[in-house]
Design a protein around this motif. Structure first.
Motif, PDB file in Angstrom:
ATOM      1  N   GLN A   1       5.901   2.913  -6.265  1.00 59.61           N
ATOM      2  CA  GLN A   1       5.288   3.950  -7.102  1.00 59.61           C
ATOM      3  C   GLN A   1       3.781   3.780  -7.039  1.00 59.61           C
ATOM      4  O   GLN A   1       3.247   2.718  -7.326  1.00 59.61           O
ATOM      5  N   CYS A   2       3.094   4.849  -6.630  1.00 56.62           N
ATOM      6  CA  CYS A   2       1.644   4.753  -6.462  1.00 56.62           C
ATOM      7  C   CYS A   2       0.953   5.145  -7.767  1.00 56.62           C
ATOM      8  O   CYS A   2       1.275   6.156  -8.373  1.00 56.62           O
ATOM      9  N   GLU A   3      -0.007   4.350  -8.173  1.00 59.33           N
ATOM     10  CA  GLU A   3      -0.753   4.631  -9.398  1.00 59.33           C
ATOM     11  C   GLU A   3      -1.946   5.535  -9.125  1.00 59.33           C
ATOM     12  O   GLU A   3      -2.567   6.041 -10.045  1.00 59.33           O
ATOM     13  N   THR A   4      -2.285   5.693  -7.871  1.00 59.47           N
ATOM     14  CA  THR A   4      -3.438   6.537  -7.542  1.00 59.47           C
ATOM     15  C   THR A   4      -3.032   7.983  -7.335  1.00 59.47           C
ATOM     16  O   THR A   4      -3.587   8.885  -7.960  1.00 59.47           O
ATOM     17  N   CYS A   5      -2.036   8.193  -6.476  1.00 63.65           N
ATOM     18  CA  CYS A   5      -1.678   9.581  -6.165  1.00 63.65           C
ATOM     19  C   CYS A   5      -0.354   9.973  -6.790  1.00 63.65           C
ATOM     20  O   CYS A   5       0.029  11.141  -6.748  1.00 63.65           O
ATOM     21  N   GLY A   6       0.347   9.015  -7.366  1.00 65.95           N
ATOM     22  CA  GLY A   6       1.588   9.356  -8.059  1.00 65.95           C
ATOM     23  C   GLY A   6       2.801   9.498  -7.171  1.00 65.95           C
ATOM     24  O   GLY A   6       3.880   9.813  -7.647  1.00 65.95           O
ATOM     25  N   SER A   7       2.651   9.261  -5.893  1.00 63.46           N
ATOM     26  CA  SER A   7       3.803   9.412  -5.011  1.00 63.46           C
ATOM     27  C   SER A   7       4.776   8.253  -5.235  1.00 63.46           C
ATOM     28  O   SER A   7       4.405   7.167  -5.662  1.00 63.46           O
ATOM     29  N   ARG A   8       6.017   8.542  -4.961  1.00 66.53           N
ATOM     30  CA  ARG A   8       7.049   7.522  -5.134  1.00 66.53           C
ATOM     31  C   ARG A   8       7.978   7.612  -3.942  1.00 66.53           C
ATOM     32  O   ARG A   8       8.525   8.683  -3.660  1.00 66.53           O
TER      33      ARG A   8
ATOM     34  N   THR B   1       0.836  -1.198   0.000  1.00 61.92           N
ATOM     35  CA  THR B   1       0.000   0.000   0.000  1.00 61.92           C
ATOM     36  C   THR B   1       0.874   1.252   0.000  1.00 61.92           C
ATOM     37  O   THR B   1       1.946   1.271   0.595  1.00 61.92           O
ATOM     38  N   CYS B   2       0.373   2.268  -0.684  1.00 57.32           N
ATOM     39  CA  CYS B   2       1.110   3.524  -0.825  1.00 57.32           C
ATOM     40  C   CYS B   2       1.306   4.172   0.543  1.00 57.32           C
ATOM     41  O   CYS B   2       0.386   4.222   1.344  1.00 57.32           O
ATOM     42  N   HIS B   3       2.512   4.669   0.760  1.00 61.15           N
ATOM     43  CA  HIS B   3       2.799   5.266   2.067  1.00 61.15           C
ATOM     44  C   HIS B   3       2.092   6.609   2.249  1.00 61.15           C
ATOM     45  O   HIS B   3       1.975   7.106   3.351  1.00 61.15           O
ATOM     46  N   THR B   4       1.678   7.194   1.147  1.00 60.37           N
ATOM     47  CA  THR B   4       1.023   8.491   1.249  1.00 60.37           C
ATOM     48  C   THR B   4      -0.488   8.349   1.338  1.00 60.37           C
ATOM     49  O   THR B   4      -1.114   8.894   2.242  1.00 60.37           O
ATOM     50  N   CYS B   5      -1.089   7.624   0.395  1.00 56.17           N
ATOM     51  CA  CYS B   5      -2.551   7.574   0.363  1.00 56.17           C
ATOM     52  C   CYS B   5      -3.099   6.200   0.705  1.00 56.17           C
ATOM     53  O   CYS B   5      -4.309   6.006   0.710  1.00 56.17           O
ATOM     54  N   ARG B   6      -2.233   5.232   0.943  1.00 52.88           N
ATOM     55  CA  ARG B   6      -2.664   3.892   1.352  1.00 52.88           C
ATOM     56  C   ARG B   6      -3.366   3.103   0.243  1.00 52.88           C
ATOM     57  O   ARG B   6      -3.989   2.080   0.526  1.00 52.88           O
TER      58      ARG B   6
HETATM   59 ZN   LIG Z   1      -0.643   7.029  -3.201  1.00 48.11          ZN
END
Ligand SMILES: [Zn+2]
Lengths: 110, 311
Positions: B279-286, B258-263
């Motif tokens: 690399q998050c596909e939802t919020c784009g954070s890496r 799970t993304c560390h920023t938006c989960r």
């Molecule tokens: Zn994210």
């Protein structure tokens, strides 16, 4: 003077530092290993070499009523080894005694 | 002046709360003979982070305080624009420079009054930018802070930030996040010394992760060895219960899925040089994730057998 202060302090410095540490390690790893049967073993890797691990292990053995030893490892330095699952105990003890900050502890295992 | 007032008491309070007296006492009682050498080292170690914390607190306070004073000032300014004590007369003759600076900041969209107050000193610019950003938010509503001198409580600030987030992107921070649904691991004992993790490969597929990566993590965390057999089940040395494997899986998902920023679980794990990035596909954070290391492994087998093997 307050503005000066604002600039010299980077609020994200901590975050950056800790994520780097995470990758390269500045952490104290507390692990558990199974031995034969239902016996287990707790290892503590990454304690600062400034501390006298022999003294720490002596205190821990007394406190947790378990056996323990210090093992010298070529890569990981001195490692604390305690009999049984002492992960809770050792984490509490290390933070309470102020030897390790809570955020430096990384507990592994099941 | 005002800042100092706030600065001082908190400093003292913090210090008092934290001075490691009970730490030393605890150590003395626990370690008896050993304290004399370690004590200085420890107190040094403890003091440093304390100062850091202190700075952080005060930094936050100062910033908030600043925000408030500026806010008030601005009100004042809009009321009687000519007579602000803060504005040095030297500022007036150089409007061009200011305009240049403003152009650079176009995206942030400052209001006019703020631009007027801007100074050329770079340090101050940076500080002001922060203040302006805060101000923008502060302008939303929450008028109850404007005229008072009190400090904000943590709860107020938290509520406020969530209000703003909800307002700006409805749906994203609704509080009800999509739950990650996964079938539980099927864990069966094999004999007395081994454990089978039967649906290991299936779980790797649901998580969209390489079996080797999850395998490395599991074995490192459990401090043991194991391998995937012909029926694509994972055989682990040692006795483990389903609950325990589940715990480790949960930690794996938290760190590597799970993304560390938006989960969001919609992520890709990429290897870049020696590090793994999520690399998050939802919020784009890496962000980089912890590398998997088994670290120190204690010798648990029969030492005689090991010696025999080496020889
Ligand atoms: Zn994210």
């Amino acid at each position: 003077m307050s503005i000066q202060n604002l600039n010299t302090f980077d609020p994200f410095a901590d975050a950056i530092k800790s994520s780097e540490d995470d990758v390269q390690d500045g952490l104290v790893h507390v692990r558990i290993q199974q031995r034969n049967g239902r016996k287990t073993l707790t290892t503590v890797q990454g304690l600062s070499s400034e501390y006298d691990l022999k003294k720490i292990v002596r205190a821990c053995k007394k406190e947790f009523a378990c056996n323990g030893t210090v093992v010298e490892h070529p890569e990981y330095g001195e490692v604390l080894q305690l009999q049984g699952d002492q992960r809770e105990n050792i984490c509490q003890w290390l933070t309470k005694s102020g030897l390790v900050k809570p955020e430096q502890l990384k507990v592994h295992g099941f | 002046m005002d800042d100092d007032m706030i600065f001082d008491p908190s400093l003292k309070k913090k210090k008092k709360k934290k001075t490691g007296f009970d730490m030393d006492a605890a150590l003395a009682s626990e370690q008896g003979e050993s304290t004399s050498v370690e004590a200085p080292v420890e107190s040094g170690d403890v003091d440093v982070p304390e100062d850091e914390n202190l700075d952080l607190d005060n930094f936050g306070k100062k910033k908030k305080k600043k925000k408030k004073t500026f806010f008030n000032l601005e009100e004042l300014e809009s009321a009687l624009p000519e007579t602000t004590e803060e504005k040095p007369p030297a500022e007036e003759p150089e409007p061009q420079e200011e305009d240049l600076v403003d152009d650079l900041d176009l995206e942030i969209d400052f209001s006019k009054t703020k631009k007027k107050r801007r100074k050329k000193n770079l340090d101050e610019l940076v500080a002001e930018e922060e203040n302006n950003e805060n101000q923008e938010n502060a302008e939303d509503l929450h008028g109850d802070w404007v005229s008072t001198d009190r400090d904000y409580t943590y709860d107020e600030l938290l509520e406020r930030v969530f209000d703003i987030m909800r307002e700006k992107n409805p749906g994203m921070v609704s509080g009800k996040k999509q739950k990650f649904i996964m079938r539980p691991p099927q864990v069966v004992r094999i004999g007395t010394k081994k454990t089978s993790f039967a649906n290991f490969t299936e779980i790797c597929k649901t998580l969209h992760r390489q079996p080797k990566h999850l395998l490395d993590f599991l074995l490192a965390e459990l401090g043991t060895s194991g391998s995937v057999d012909g029926n694509s089940q994972l055989i682990i040395k040692g006795r483990f219960q389903q609950k325990q494997i589940e715990n480790v899986l949960r930690r794996y998902i938290k760190e590597y899925v799970t993304c560390h920023t938006c989960r969001s679980p919609d992520t890709i794990l990429q290897k870049d040089t020696r590090l793994f990035f999520l690399q998050c596909e939802t919020c784009g954070s890496r962000c980089s994730v912890a590398s998997i290391k088994s670290g120190f492994q204690a010798v648990t087998g029969k030492r005689a057998a090991i010696r025999a093997k080496i020889a």
